[in-house]
Structures are given as C-alpha cells and as structure tokens.
Write a protein that holds these residues in place. Sequence first.
Motif, PDB file in Angstrom:
ATOM      1  N   GLY A 158       0.809  -1.229   0.000  1.00 53.73           N
ATOM      2  CA  GLY A 158       0.000   0.000   0.000  1.00 53.73           C
ATOM      3  C   GLY A 158       0.831   1.264   0.000  1.00 53.73           C
ATOM      4  O   GLY A 158       0.277   2.365   0.086  1.00 53.73           O
ATOM      5  N   SER A 159       2.145   1.116  -0.099  1.00 53.31           N
ATOM      6  CA  SER A 159       3.038   2.289  -0.071  1.00 53.31           C
ATOM      7  C   SER A 159       3.493   2.617  -1.493  1.00 53.31           C
ATOM      8  O   SER A 159       4.199   1.826  -2.128  1.00 53.31           O
ATOM      9  CB  SER A 159       4.247   1.963   0.818  1.00 53.31           C
ATOM     10  OG  SER A 159       5.404   2.636   0.373  1.00 53.31           O
ATOM     11  N   PRO A 160       3.092   3.777  -2.004  1.00 54.42           N
ATOM     12  CA  PRO A 160       3.445   4.110  -3.391  1.00 54.42           C
ATOM     13  C   PRO A 160       4.950   4.164  -3.629  1.00 54.42           C
ATOM     14  O   PRO A 160       5.414   3.807  -4.722  1.00 54.42           O
ATOM     15  CB  PRO A 160       2.820   5.489  -3.609  1.00 54.42           C
ATOM     16  CG  PRO A 160       2.451   6.008  -2.257  1.00 54.42           C
ATOM     17  CD  PRO A 160       2.251   4.822  -1.374  1.00 54.42           C
ATOM     18  N   LEU A 163      10.249   5.829   7.812  1.00 56.44           N
ATOM     19  CA  LEU A 163       9.484   5.806   6.571  1.00 56.44           C
ATOM     20  C   LEU A 163       9.761   4.492   5.860  1.00 56.44           C
ATOM     21  O   LEU A 163      10.785   3.843   6.129  1.00 56.44           O
ATOM     22  CB  LEU A 163       9.942   6.947   5.648  1.00 56.44           C
ATOM     23  CG  LEU A 163       9.630   8.385   6.051  1.00 56.44           C
ATOM     24  CD1 LEU A 163      10.315   9.345   5.092  1.00 56.44           C
ATOM     25  CD2 LEU A 163       8.134   8.662   6.102  1.00 56.44           C
ATOM     26  N   ILE A 164       8.864   4.123   4.958  1.00 58.39           N
ATOM     27  CA  ILE A 164       9.151   3.008   4.043  1.00 58.39           C
ATOM     28  C   ILE A 164       9.076   3.536   2.612  1.00 58.39           C
ATOM     29  O   ILE A 164       8.381   4.526   2.379  1.00 58.39           O
ATOM     30  CB  ILE A 164       8.189   1.811   4.235  1.00 58.39           C
ATOM     31  CG1 ILE A 164       6.717   2.286   4.195  1.00 58.39           C
ATOM     32  CG2 ILE A 164       8.504   1.069   5.493  1.00 58.39           C
ATOM     33  CD1 ILE A 164       5.708   1.153   4.145  1.00 58.39           C
ATOM     34  N   PRO A 165       9.776   2.933   1.671  1.00 52.01           N
ATOM     35  CA  PRO A 165      10.619   1.747   1.797  1.00 52.01           C
ATOM     36  C   PRO A 165      11.960   2.056   2.464  1.00 52.01           C
ATOM     37  O   PRO A 165      12.472   3.173   2.402  1.00 52.01           O
ATOM     38  CB  PRO A 165      10.844   1.316   0.345  1.00 52.01           C
ATOM     39  CG  PRO A 165      10.768   2.597  -0.435  1.00 52.01           C
ATOM     40  CD  PRO A 165       9.735   3.422   0.268  1.00 52.01           C
ATOM     41  N   VAL A 173      16.507   5.587   3.919  1.00 52.54           N
ATOM     42  CA  VAL A 173      15.209   5.895   3.310  1.00 52.54           C
ATOM     43  C   VAL A 173      15.366   7.094   2.378  1.00 52.54           C
ATOM     44  O   VAL A 173      16.364   7.801   2.443  1.00 52.54           O
ATOM     45  CB  VAL A 173      14.106   6.225   4.356  1.00 52.54           C
ATOM     46  CG1 VAL A 173      13.739   5.000   5.172  1.00 52.54           C
ATOM     47  CG2 VAL A 173      14.484   7.388   5.244  1.00 52.54           C
ATOM     48  N   ASP A 174      14.361   7.290   1.576  1.00 50.24           N
ATOM     49  CA  ASP A 174      14.213   8.370   0.601  1.00 50.24           C
ATOM     50  C   ASP A 174      14.610   7.886  -0.798  1.00 50.24           C
ATOM     51  O   ASP A 174      15.793   7.780  -1.142  1.00 50.24           O
ATOM     52  CB  ASP A 174      14.974   9.648   0.965  1.00 50.24           C
ATOM     53  CG  ASP A 174      14.259  10.863   0.354  1.00 50.24           C
ATOM     54  OD1 ASP A 174      13.295  10.636  -0.395  1.00 50.24           O
ATOM     55  OD2 ASP A 174      14.662  12.006   0.614  1.00 50.24           O
ATOM     56  N   SER A 175      13.574   7.602  -1.561  1.00 51.85           N
ATOM     57  CA  SER A 175      13.776   6.897  -2.832  1.00 51.85           C
ATOM     58  C   SER A 175      14.655   7.648  -3.829  1.00 51.85           C
ATOM     59  O   SER A 175      15.448   7.016  -4.543  1.00 51.85           O
ATOM     60  CB  SER A 175      12.413   6.571  -3.460  1.00 51.85           C
ATOM     61  OG  SER A 175      11.654   7.752  -3.638  1.00 51.85           O
ATOM     62  N   THR A 176      14.535   8.971  -3.888  1.00 47.80           N
ATOM     63  CA  THR A 176      15.264   9.707  -4.946  1.00 47.80           C
ATOM     64  C   THR A 176      16.783   9.561  -4.796  1.00 47.80           C
ATOM     65  O   THR A 176      17.451   9.141  -5.750  1.00 47.80           O
ATOM     66  CB  THR A 176      14.788  11.179  -4.983  1.00 47.80           C
ATOM     67  OG1 THR A 176      13.382  11.157  -5.256  1.00 47.80           O
ATOM     68  CG2 THR A 176      15.497  11.993  -6.046  1.00 47.80           C
ATOM     69  N   GLU A 227      -7.584   6.603  11.776  1.00 48.97           N
ATOM     70  CA  GLU A 227      -7.564   7.874  12.521  1.00 48.97           C
ATOM     71  C   GLU A 227      -6.232   8.583  12.356  1.00 48.97           C
ATOM     72  O   GLU A 227      -6.172   9.795  12.150  1.00 48.97           O
ATOM     73  CB  GLU A 227      -7.785   7.606  14.009  1.00 48.97           C
ATOM     74  CG  GLU A 227      -9.213   7.842  14.430  1.00 48.97           C
ATOM     75  CD  GLU A 227      -9.446   7.436  15.866  1.00 48.97           C
ATOM     76  OE1 GLU A 227      -8.570   7.738  16.712  1.00 48.97           O
ATOM     77  OE2 GLU A 227     -10.477   6.797  16.121  1.00 48.97           O
ATOM     78  N   ARG A 228      -5.160   7.793  12.446  1.00 51.94           N
ATOM     79  CA  ARG A 228      -3.828   8.393  12.344  1.00 51.94           C
ATOM     80  C   ARG A 228      -3.612   9.009  10.951  1.00 51.94           C
ATOM     81  O   ARG A 228      -3.156  10.137  10.820  1.00 51.94           O
ATOM     82  CB  ARG A 228      -2.772   7.319  12.627  1.00 51.94           C
ATOM     83  CG  ARG A 228      -1.361   7.778  12.383  1.00 51.94           C
ATOM     84  CD  ARG A 228      -0.360   6.780  12.968  1.00 51.94           C
ATOM     85  NE  ARG A 228       0.887   6.846  12.260  1.00 51.94           N
ATOM     86  CZ  ARG A 228       1.285   5.983  11.337  1.00 51.94           C
ATOM     87  NH1 ARG A 228       0.521   4.970  11.008  1.00 51.94           N
ATOM     88  NH2 ARG A 228       2.435   6.119  10.749  1.00 51.94           N
ATOM     89  N   GLN A 229      -4.006   8.279   9.927  1.00 51.58           N
ATOM     90  CA  GLN A 229      -3.769   8.787   8.565  1.00 51.58           C
ATOM     91  C   GLN A 229      -4.646  10.004   8.278  1.00 51.58           C
ATOM     92  O   GLN A 229      -4.176  10.965   7.678  1.00 51.58           O
ATOM     93  CB  GLN A 229      -4.027   7.683   7.529  1.00 51.58           C
ATOM     94  CG  GLN A 229      -3.113   6.469   7.636  1.00 51.58           C
ATOM     95  CD  GLN A 229      -1.642   6.796   7.437  1.00 51.58           C
ATOM     96  OE1 GLN A 229      -0.988   7.336   8.330  1.00 51.58           O
ATOM     97  NE2 GLN A 229      -1.103   6.489   6.275  1.00 51.58           N
TER      98      GLN A 229
END
Length: 343
Positions: A12-14, A49-51, A66-69, A150-152
């Motif tokens: 579910g994580s883009p 964070l993920i991924p 972390v941090d895709s870029t 609730e958190r999201q």
Amino acid sequence: MTDLLPVRGAPGSPYTRKMLALLRFRRIPYRYLQGGRESEGMPQPKVRLIPIFYFRDERGELTAEVDSTPIIRRLEDEYPGRSVIPADPAAAFLNYLLEDYGDEWLTKAMFHYRWYYEADIEMAGSILPHYADVSQPDEQMALAKEAFSERQISRLYVVGSNDTTAPVIEDSYRRFLACLNDHLKAWPFLMGGRPGSADFACFGQLTQLVQFDPTPAALAARDFPRVHAWVSKMEDQCGLEVGEDDFVDVDELPPTLKALLTEVGRTYVPVMLANARALDQGQDRVETVVEGKPWVQEPFPYQGKCLQWLRGEYARLDEEDRGRVDGMLEGTGCEALVAPPGQ
Ligand SMILES: N[C@@H](CCC(=O)N[C@@H](CS)C(=O)NCC(=O)O)C(=O)O
C-alpha cells in the motif's frame, strides 16, 4: 548465496511500489521484507518511513536508508547498466523534475483520495493493516483499522489535503491522467522509449490511485483505460531490452511532454514556491492560488528541501545544457522553479 539487496516495504506504499518496479526493471536482485517479523534484527533508519533499503557500509555492516530519490542515484553507482537516468544532462533534468512531481505532487492526490472519502477510507482502513501479517485475528484487525485510519486522516494536513484544496487536487489528478494518456498514444514511457526514474515515481503513486482506492480508480478505469494498462505493465519491465538512444530527445521535445510540463507549472510550481516562501519567512501557513482557486496548508519542510535539490540539479548544468533546459521549460510555468531570486 547471491547477495540479495534487502528492502522493507508494503504493497500500500506508493514509494515501495516505485522502488520494487525500478529494481525489477534494473534487474537488481532483491529480498522484499514485508512486515516486522521478516525484518527482525535489521537496523532502524533515522526517519521512520518506508521503503527502507539496507546497504552494506565500508565495514560490511548493514545500514538502513530511506528516501527513494537519493537511493535511486546510489543504485546507479553500485549497479551498472539499465540506467533510469538519461546520460544527456538536459534529459536528466527533465527526468528529475518529473520524478519530483510524481513524488511530491501526485502523492497529494494519492493521500487525499484515500483518506478523504468514506468509501476509500473504509477500503484502505480494512485492507492496509493486514499487510503486516495476514494471519492476525479479526478483532485485532478491527482495532488496527480504527487506529490506522484515525492516524492517517489526522495527517491529511501534511500533504495539504483539506476542504479548500480538494477541488484543486482532484482537478489536477484528472488533468494529469489526460496528459499521460495523450503522451502514451505515441510513447511507451514518460521518458520516451525506455523508462526513467520519473516513470517509476508516477507509476508508484498510480498503483494506489488507479488500482486500489475506489474513487480515483473508478475515474481512471472509466475514462483512461490506456493509463490503467500502463500502470499494470510498468510493474515489471524486466523483460524490456533498452538502448542508449531510447530516452526522449529534449531538443525535439514531444508536444505531449510540453503539455505535461505546463500541467506541472499550474500546480506543483506555485505550491512548491509558496511553501518555500512560507518556510523562508517563518510563516505558519502556506497560502497561494492554483488555477484560480485558493490553496492553504501548513508549511512542509521536506518539500522545501526538494525544491533546493531541484535547483541544485539545475545549477550543476553547464551553460549550454542550461540553455537547452530553459528552452524546454519556456512557456510552461516551470521556469519559475529555477529563476534567479527576485524574478
Ligand atoms: N520521500 C520518501 C517518502 C516515503 C514515504 O512517505 N513513505 C510513506 C509510506 S508510502 C511512509 O513511510 N509514511 C510513514 C508511515 O506510514 O508511518 C521517499 O521517496 O521514499
């Protein structure tokens, strides 16, 4: 044993989907860790964070990143071949800009639709908590659904989704799909005949918008079947053979990319600039107008950094390539992103 690159994430994580598809295209062997049990004993990243990518440092110890870029750029250095960054610096700038648009603007639509409408909240709240472990008892999942939703919902403000900005976000999602649809009539990828990191960034967000969350998915399936098919195909491009010259030629920029840059100039640009201004001036509210409609949100420090990094990419270009990039951006509204201060 082959040295598989461990990656922790969730379906579910883009950004997880962005990176898994990129690893497949690049033919980098990886080990996908879903849920806590599989990643027991792994180090924690500085930001939760993920991924998460677990790289070995010079002493052979695993480190969590972390941090895709920036991770994509590190993978380019560590695994040669099948690059997702064009060798031409002007094309690489276009790719960087569209990657950031996917990561930082399309994600507003993704988060907004998921946690704003009842049907979408219901679906995401019911399904997403199962991704950690599908065998958890129903009672536990019901509690997780409440807590997670609730958190999201309480974090919608981070991306700037609220009653004022909802029409701006939704109009822009539709226009983006229309731009991508037009582009795909002539090209298999945003970046031309082979995918760039920009393709994977936009794909990652669209895995959720087009394939999961019911409100934006219904719109895409009804009006943009071509985009729907593209998202499914992007998931695994490991079979595609690519050549050096397959990236788009920015000196002959396809009109569909000019149209997409103009769309970027309508939304991402004013919001990124207003956010940076609010951060610079220590204001507690970002206020601007996008497509004639008001935009209000809290300042987002990370997106302030994204703009600095983008400007760093532009500053690194030599004079000739900067001129080529200026020509590409001319008239799109994106010039303002890299204009000298005060202009
Ligand atoms: N800029 C980061 C963004 C990563 C991100 O925002 N990940 C989300 C999930 S898609 C996350 O971990 N959010 C915090 C949470 O779910 O607790 C990247 O490109 O990797």
